[in-house]
Design a protein around this motif. Structure first.
Motif, short mmCIF file in Angstrom:
data_model
loop_
_atom_site.label_atom_id
_atom_site.label_comp_id
_atom_site.label_asym_id
_atom_site.label_seq_id
_atom_site.Cartn_x
_atom_site.Cartn_y
_atom_site.Cartn_z
N LEU A 39 1.06 -1.09 -0.09
CA LEU A 39 0.06 0.66 0.03
C LEU A 39 0.75 1.00 -0.44
O LEU A 39 0.78 2.33 -0.73
CB LEU A 39 -1.13 0.31 0.85
CG LEU A 39 -2.52 0.68 1.15
CD1 LEU A 39 -2.72 0.30 -0.60
CD2 LEU A 39 -2.98 0.14 2.40
N ALA A 40 1.95 1.08 0.65
CA ALA A 40 3.03 2.34 0.61
C ALA A 40 3.77 2.38 -0.72
O ALA A 40 3.48 3.37 -1.40
CB ALA A 40 4.23 2.31 1.94
N ALA A 41 3.51 1.42 -1.27
CA ALA A 41 4.55 1.70 -2.76
C ALA A 41 3.34 1.95 -3.22
O ALA A 41 3.75 3.12 -4.43
CB ALA A 41 5.17 0.21 -3.11
N PHE A 42 2.18 1.89 -3.37
CA PHE A 42 1.26 2.14 -4.54
C PHE A 42 0.89 4.14 -3.65
O PHE A 42 1.00 4.56 -4.71
CB PHE A 42 0.06 2.22 -4.02
CG PHE A 42 -1.11 2.01 -4.56
CD1 PHE A 42 -1.94 1.84 -5.65
CD2 PHE A 42 -2.20 2.97 -4.26
CE1 PHE A 42 -3.34 2.37 -6.41
CE2 PHE A 42 -2.93 3.61 -4.48
CZ PHE A 42 -4.05 3.03 -6.34
N TRP A 43 0.90 4.63 -2.79
CA TRP A 43 0.26 5.24 -2.50
C TRP A 43 2.18 6.75 -2.86
O TRP A 43 1.48 7.79 -3.27
CB TRP A 43 -0.02 5.80 -1.09
CG TRP A 43 -1.33 5.32 -1.51
CD1 TRP A 43 -1.57 4.38 -0.57
CD2 TRP A 43 -2.60 6.39 -1.89
NE1 TRP A 43 -2.94 4.00 -0.95
CE2 TRP A 43 -3.37 5.73 -1.69
CE3 TRP A 43 -2.35 7.87 -2.39
CZ2 TRP A 43 -5.04 6.21 -2.17
CZ3 TRP A 43 -3.48 8.38 -2.32
CH2 TRP A 43 -4.92 7.72 -2.51
N ALA A 44 3.16 5.68 -2.73
CA ALA A 44 4.53 6.57 -3.15
C ALA A 44 4.84 6.81 -4.81
O ALA A 44 4.82 8.18 -5.22
CB ALA A 44 5.11 5.69 -2.45
N VAL A 100 -5.59 3.06 -11.58
CA VAL A 100 -6.03 1.60 -11.99
C VAL A 100 -4.75 0.53 -12.50
O VAL A 100 -4.61 -0.41 -11.77
CB VAL A 100 -7.05 1.78 -13.70
CG1 VAL A 100 -7.27 0.05 -13.73
CG2 VAL A 100 -8.05 2.22 -12.35
N ALA A 101 -3.93 1.11 -12.96
CA ALA A 101 -2.95 0.91 -13.65
C ALA A 101 -1.96 0.24 -12.44
O ALA A 101 -0.88 -0.80 -12.54
CB ALA A 101 -1.41 1.10 -14.65
N LEU A 102 -1.63 0.80 -11.67
CA LEU A 102 -1.44 1.26 -10.33
C LEU A 102 -1.82 -0.50 -9.18
O LEU A 102 -0.76 -0.90 -8.36
CB LEU A 102 -0.43 2.16 -9.47
CG LEU A 102 0.34 2.41 -9.85
CD1 LEU A 102 0.23 3.82 -9.41
CD2 LEU A 102 1.64 2.66 -10.39
N GLY A 103 -2.57 -0.45 -9.50
CA GLY A 103 -3.32 -1.48 -8.75
C GLY A 103 -4.89 -1.14 -7.77
O GLY A 103 -5.72 -1.77 -7.38
N GLY A 104 -5.27 -0.31 -7.83
CA GLY A 104 -6.55 0.60 -7.98
C GLY A 104 -7.11 0.11 -9.02
O GLY A 104 -7.22 -0.98 -9.84
N ARG A 105 -8.82 0.24 -8.73
CA ARG A 105 -10.16 -0.46 -9.35
C ARG A 105 -11.05 0.97 -8.98
O ARG A 105 -11.72 1.16 -8.20
CB ARG A 105 -10.34 -1.55 -9.09
CG ARG A 105 -10.86 -1.91 -7.53
CD ARG A 105 -11.69 -3.53 -7.19
NE ARG A 105 -11.73 -3.48 -5.70
CZ ARG A 105 -12.98 -3.00 -5.33
NH1 ARG A 105 -14.00 -1.79 -6.17
NH2 ARG A 105 -13.12 -3.02 -3.87
N VAL A 157 -12.31 5.82 -6.39
CA VAL A 157 -11.66 4.00 -6.76
C VAL A 157 -10.84 3.70 -5.42
O VAL A 157 -11.26 4.19 -4.40
CB VAL A 157 -10.22 4.56 -7.50
CG1 VAL A 157 -9.15 3.92 -8.31
CG2 VAL A 157 -10.76 5.91 -8.97
N ALA A 158 -11.14 2.53 -5.93
CA ALA A 158 -10.70 1.46 -4.47
C ALA A 158 -8.83 1.26 -4.79
O ALA A 158 -8.50 0.88 -5.95
CB ALA A 158 -11.25 0.72 -4.14
N ASP A 159 -7.91 1.56 -3.49
CA ASP A 159 -6.90 1.49 -4.04
C ASP A 159 -7.04 0.09 -4.01
O ASP A 159 -7.65 -0.88 -3.70
CB ASP A 159 -5.97 1.92 -2.74
CG ASP A 159 -6.43 1.99 -1.10
OD1 ASP A 159 -6.73 0.43 -1.48
OD2 ASP A 159 -6.26 2.70 -0.19
N PRO A 160 -5.94 -0.57 -3.41
CA PRO A 160 -5.69 -1.92 -3.74
C PRO A 160 -5.72 -2.80 -2.35
O PRO A 160 -5.82 -3.60 -2.44
CB PRO A 160 -3.92 -2.02 -3.73
CG PRO A 160 -3.43 -1.22 -4.09
CD PRO A 160 -4.19 0.05 -4.49
#
Length: 234
Positions: free
Chosen positions: A18-23, A83-88, A103-106
């Protein structure tokens, strides 16, 4: 007064992911500060901290993020990137005439990508707002606690913002969603002179929940709505 909102802490099953996604989303570096994985903020942008937890989410989150769009087309580009980073993309009951995209995060935490031209969040930066479930009373509490101006106070809805500008923190007013156990999102604050700040916050309407942690550093409190927050030395 030295109290500062350092970050929104978020419980996560996989804090590293989750930290990597938001970073990537926010363009920040991840720092392991011993209390979780921190994405430090700035004077005008609130930080995020991701904390390991095995608890399951029950009901809706009490805080969600609003990301802004500067120009026409930015909203769609941001959604596609999330979405490309893992959200939807997801549907939480938004109305057909509403222009934001949810959008929802991972890990399923919802956020809103706000359309370009939104005057309310103009100039607030990319992380434009922490939108919270809460009463007018709690908005007034945080305005006094942080010494931030009350920039919105209408129909039981409130918002505060640092005097330097940037990310707003807002409360949507009643009715409030039911609470199911410990909040999965919490404000992390820092201050010089923690003991004095605890006394001041209690005087404003906070409740002290427990003694400092084993290192004598972090104090857990709750605001007038019962939302837990943590205070530690700057």
């Amino acid at each position: 007064m030295t109290l500062r909102l350092l970050a929104l802490a978020v419980d996560a099953h996989d804090p590293a992911r989750l930290a990597a996604f938001w970073a990537e989303v926010l363009g920040r570096e991840v720092v392991d500060d011993g209390r979780g994985l921190l994405l430090p903020g700035t004077a005008t942008q609130v930080g995020l901290r991701f904390v390991a937890s095995t608890s399951e989410r029950v009901g809706q989150n009490r805080v969600h993020l609003h990301l802004t769009s500067e120009a026409l087309g930015d909203q769609r580009r941001t959604v596609d990137r999330l979405v490309a980073l893992g959200g939807r993309e997801t549907d939480v009951g938004q109305l057909p005439d509403e222009d934001h995209v949810v959008v929802a995060d991972p890990e399923g935490n919802e956020l809103c990508v706000i359309e370009a031209g939104n005057s309310y969040l103009a100039g607030c930066g990319f992380l434009g707002e922490l939108a919270c479930d809460g009463t007018r009373e709690v908005g007034l509490f945080w305005a006094a606690a942080l010494d931030w101006p009350l920039v919105w106070d209408q129909d039981e809805e409130t918002a505060v913002q640092s005097p330097a500008g940037g990310t707003k923190v807002a409360w949507g007013g009643p009715p409030l969603a039911p609470r199911h156990g410990r909040d999965r999102q919490r404000f992390d604050l820092v201050a010089d002179g923690v003991s004095a700040e605890v006394e001041r916050l209690v005087g404003l309407g906070a409740t002290r929940l427990e003694a400092p942690d084993a290192r004598g550093e972090v104090v857990a409190l709750a605001d007038p709505d019962g939302n837990e927050f943590a205070l530690s030395p700057a």
